[in-house]
Design an enzyme around this catalytic site. Structure first.
Site, PDB file in Angstrom:
ATOM      1  N   ASP A 279       0.881  -1.154   0.000  1.00  0.00           N
ATOM      2  CA  ASP A 279       0.000   0.000   0.000  1.00  0.00           C
ATOM      3  C   ASP A 279       0.927   1.215   0.000  1.00  0.00           C
ATOM      4  O   ASP A 279       2.123   1.110   0.273  1.00  0.00           O
ATOM      5  CB  ASP A 279      -0.933  -0.018   1.223  1.00  0.00           C
ATOM      6  CG  ASP A 279      -2.126   0.921   1.025  1.00  0.00           C
ATOM      7  OD1 ASP A 279      -2.076   1.760   0.085  1.00  0.00           O
ATOM      8  OD2 ASP A 279      -3.100   0.840   1.791  1.00  0.00           O
TER       9      ASP A 279
HETATM   10  C1  BGC Z   1      -4.961   3.344   0.174  1.00  0.00           C
HETATM   11  C2  BGC Z   1      -5.100   2.335  -0.942  1.00  0.00           C
HETATM   12  C3  BGC Z   1      -4.960   3.021  -2.265  1.00  0.00           C
HETATM   13  C4  BGC Z   1      -3.618   3.746  -2.320  1.00  0.00           C
HETATM   14  C5  BGC Z   1      -3.384   4.481  -3.629  1.00  0.00           C
HETATM   15  C6  BGC Z   1      -3.715   4.195   0.029  1.00  0.00           C
HETATM   16  O1  BGC Z   1      -3.742   5.258   0.911  1.00  0.00           O
HETATM   17  O2  BGC Z   1      -4.948   2.685   1.410  1.00  0.00           O
HETATM   18  O3  BGC Z   1      -6.333   1.689  -0.846  1.00  0.00           O
HETATM   19  O4  BGC Z   1      -5.090   2.124  -3.307  1.00  0.00           O
HETATM   20  O5  BGC Z   1      -3.598   4.705  -1.271  1.00  0.00           O
HETATM   21  O6  BGC Z   1      -4.184   5.575  -3.753  1.00  0.00           O
END
Ligand code: BGC
Length: 772
Positions: A279
């Site tokens: 993530d």
């Molecule tokens: C989130 C993810 C997301 C990623 C990219 C993160 O803060 O937890 O779900 O895909 O950002 O935007």
């Protein structure tokens, strides 16, 4: 000077090209992947295993961020590195679960790049219709493809462990089977376009409070049966191209640095072949992430490269681990539209997708109460109350937000459905809502959640006048949530005094004139209903149904669509009844370091049913405008041998066409193993059955459906004894039961003994929380 520099650059470029041809460098897709890897420098490998970074483009008020590759697809969440001389193109990755999240406006470009806002994941799951969810995925995937994106960072599939989970709206259910089936359908739909998905967040990321640091402490059994199961189903049934590891720790180790999670379980046990990405900015120890099998570090930072390089030099990380990760990435690149050089149109089928969103929105709605057939509303004048009737929440915020072209309000939806509405009331609300919205502080980032504004106060005399001038009252109550913060019991879960006053006052005024009152819940997650549900005649749980919200709600209210949604999470009597209430979001409360999953496997209905805790509306519950009857039920055998099948016939014995969700729950003997009262093992959403028509349904249970995770033996075991199958339309509304016997225990599958909590914490030994 400029000319000289250009000449110099062209010579370099040309020499690179010539060098590539001269030396005959292997090209991705033409030479075997291993040869391409062998031709890469260590630096190139390090580049490939981390994204290109993130920069704030902020060309517009969406203020989102983009992968740093030539401004391609602004608003995407990131991209991978290209290595042109080896034929490796960059891939673009973008969010998210309710539709493609990219900027709709671009710098110096008057075109619009809108994406369809589909219903939130919980709404989709409430349809219990995997075909429909697959269709939504197909439509979403078309937008991914046609806007030049390679991988959609979706679906989200963590558990709705607690009603206060801030991203519950991005997730499907409190039940692992339902979650897994929905996610698999979504992945299959999206990937049918030749683009990828990233099932997320792997794993046990069920809260937002200190999500980057919190340690989820849980038993191996709860981990396997509740929190990993949905991912296992999605991996095995849909082959997602990628998995996104989560921010949090699982039993002491960050998920993104966890070899046992990402390699032993995901790959060795489940056979996952794709790539794992972090993530965004997750974890602390980058070489450990690489070693764990976290192939791609997103969005990519220079310090990661530095640390990985020195870990390689110090022999703390092997080049073999790096090569393994590079190979996983290249195998995904090979499938990508970027590799195919797909000529995307920037013109996805938005019109068709809007129709899909409307249909899915309507089918995901759950009719919770319908006294004396208060719904559907026929030709009557409607007093439309509640701010959300004029300003619906169509989806949450954060990476799950979608920059859509429009929102259909409920007023517009009902008008389009030919309903007569109180126009004076509309003017009042429009004025009030726009004034209140304008007074809000400006949103600074996508992570700022747009919360509902206070309900407008209406005097008793005003309500009485409305009751004189209208035939029925419809009140919409809204809630919203988003990434990075959890919900709050006082303001999100419970209704505030203004909301309660509005419902109570309206009910008194309308009931005094023999007129009915309906509440529409335009919410992201479970709320309290107990304080006010007795005051009203009907409750429609509309969730956040996407950009076609007003039309979708009107379809159900007018009877054009017969509601067929069922709850995917229990609605408790009190927040304090929730089994994890005492431990959510962990300790210390302000910034939890640790959250103990004290309830073990007893999440949601598994807990309420096992410990006789009453709920307001149980898991699986949902009403219809018609009624159904179970006509026949036949079990293939009385003893279990390899598998067992059950045939049932369901008849629509009402007067309207409708669909029903037939749910199969299993009660295990529970003699040698601790078992919940019952567990969902299969379900079928019927076709649209005309009045009087019936459908034959077959369920097949395998040994794995009987099994639980035995921690002592580290194996999935089906205990011998008598099992009861319950067929119903909720976990409590059981229409018929049948029993069968398993004579001898079956050890269905041995697993690795990994991910056990560091210390034995009594509380997580899946012990009862309340006396049985
Ligand atoms: C989130 C993810 C997301 C990623 C990219 C993160 O803060 O937890 O779900 O895909 O950002 O935007």
């Amino acid at each position: 000077m400029k000319m000289k520099r250009m000449l110099f650059l062209s010579v370099i470029l040309l020499s690179k090209l010539v060098a590539a041809q001269d030396v005959g460098l292997p090209q991705l897709g033409k030479a075997p992947v291993k040869e391409v890897i062998a031709a890469m420098t260590t630096q190139e490998k390090i580049d490939l295993i981390r994204g290109t970074g993130m920069k704030y483009t902020a060309p517009n008020e969406q203020g989102t961020v983009a992968g740093d590759i030539d401004g391609k697809v602004p608003g995407a969440a990131g991209s991978t590195h290209a290595i042109p001389h080896l034929g490796i193109p960059a891939m673009i990755l973008a969010d998210g679960p309710a539709g493609l999240r990219i900027d709709s406006v671009r710098y110096d470009d008057c075109n619009k790049y809108y994406a369809t806002a589909f219903p939130i994941a919980t709404a989709l799951a409430s349809s219990w219709n995997t075909h429909l969810v697959q269709q939504v995925g197909q439509a979403m995937g078309n937008e991914v493809l046609e806007y030049g994106v390679d991988v959609l960072l979706a679906p989200g599939m963590n558990m709705q462990r607690n009603p206060l989970g801030g991203r519950n709206f991005e997730y499907y259910s409190e039940d692992p089977l339902l979650t897994g089936k929905m996610a698999a359908a979504m992945v299959n739909g999206i990937q049918s376009n030749g683009v990828g998905t990233s099932i997320k967040h792997f794993a046990v990321n069920d809260q937002e409070s200190n999500r980057n640091g919190v340690d989820a402490v849980l038993s191996e059994r709860a981990l396997r049966e509740i929190y990993l199961k949905p991912f296992e189903i999605a991996v095995k049934e849909a082959n997602p191209w990628t998995v996104m590891s989560s921010y949090n720790k699982v039993n002491g180790t960050f998920a993104s640095e966890n070899y046992d999670l990402l390699t032993t379980i995901l790959r060795d046990e489940w056979g996952f072949k794709g790539l794992v990405m972090t993530d965004w900015f997750a974890g602390r120890d980058y070489p450990a992430q690489v070693a764990a099998g976290n192939d791609l570090l997103m969005p990519g930072r220079t310090m990661e490269a530095r640390k990985i390089k020195s870990a390689l030099e110090d022999k703390e990380l092997t080049e073999a681990a790096l090569d393994r990760n590079v190979e996983k990435i290249l195998n995904v690149v090979l499938k990508s539209p970027a590799f195919r050089n797909y000529q995307y149109s920037n013109k996805p089928g938005l019109k068709v997708h809007a129709a899909v969103a409307r249909q899915a929105g309507a089918e995901g709605m759950v009719l919770l109460k319908n006294e004396a057939n208060a719904l559907p509303i026929k030709s009557k004048k409607i007093a439309l109350l509640g701010n959300a009737s004029y300003d619906l929440f169509v989806g949450g915020t954060g990476s799950g937000e979608v920059y859509k072209a429009y929102t259909i309000s409920l007023f517009q939806g009902l008008e389009d459905a030919g309903k007569v509405l109180d126009k004076d009331l509309e003017k009042k609300y429009e004025y009030y809502v726009s004034k209140e919205n304008a007074a809000r502080p400006k949103r600074q980032s996508v992570l700022d959640v747009i919360k509902p504004v206070d309900e407008m106060h209406l005097k008793t005399s005003e309500l009485e006048l409305l009751a004189d001038q209208n035939d029925i009252a419809l009140i919409t109550i809204g809630r919203n949530a988003g990434e990075n913060s959890d919900r709050c019991a006082e303001t999100d879960y419970y209704f505030n005094s203004l909301e309660l006053e509005l419902i109570e006052g309206t009910a008194k005024a309308f009931h005094a004139k023999g007129k009915k009152v309906i509440v529409v819940l335009n919410i992201d997650a479970v709320v309290d209903v107990t304080k006010w549900r007795d005051w009203v005649d009907g409750i429609l749980l509309a969730w956040q149904p996407g950009q076609e919200a007003g039309h979708a709600i009107a379809d159900v209210i007018s009877g054009k669509t017969n509601p067929s949604g069922h709850l995917t999470a229990s609605f408790p009597m009190h927040y304090t009844d929730v089994p994890s209430a005492g431990h959510f979001p962990g300790t210390p409360t302000e910034r939890p370091e640790e959250t103990i999953y004290n309830e073990g496997i007893y999440v949601g209905y598994r807990y309420y049913n096992s410990f006789d805790v009453p709920v307001a509306y149980e898991f699986g519950f949902g009403l219809s405008y018609t009624s159904f009857e179970l006509k026949k039920m036949k079990l293939s055998s009385n003893t279990f041998d390899d598998e067992i099948s059950l045939n049932v016939k369901l008849k629509n014995n009402g007067e309207l066409a409708g669909k029903e969700v037939v749910q199969l729950y299993l009660t295990a003997p529970g003699k040698t193993m601790d078992k919940p009262e019952s567990e969902l093992k299969a379900f079928v959403k019927t076709e649209l059955l005309e009045a009087g028509k019936s459908q034959d349904i077959q369920f097949v249970l395998k040994a794995s459906d009987l099994a639980s995770f035995d921690e002592e033996r580290t194996a999935w075991v089906a205990e011998p004894g008598t099992y009861t199958i319950q067929i119903g339309t909720s976990c409590k509304n059981i229409l018929r039961t049948a029993t069968f016997t398993l004579n001898d225990e079956i050890v269905v599958e041995k697993a690795h003994q990994v991910l056990a909590p560091k210390e034995t914490i009594d509380e997580i030994k899946h012990k009862p929380l309340a006396g049985k």
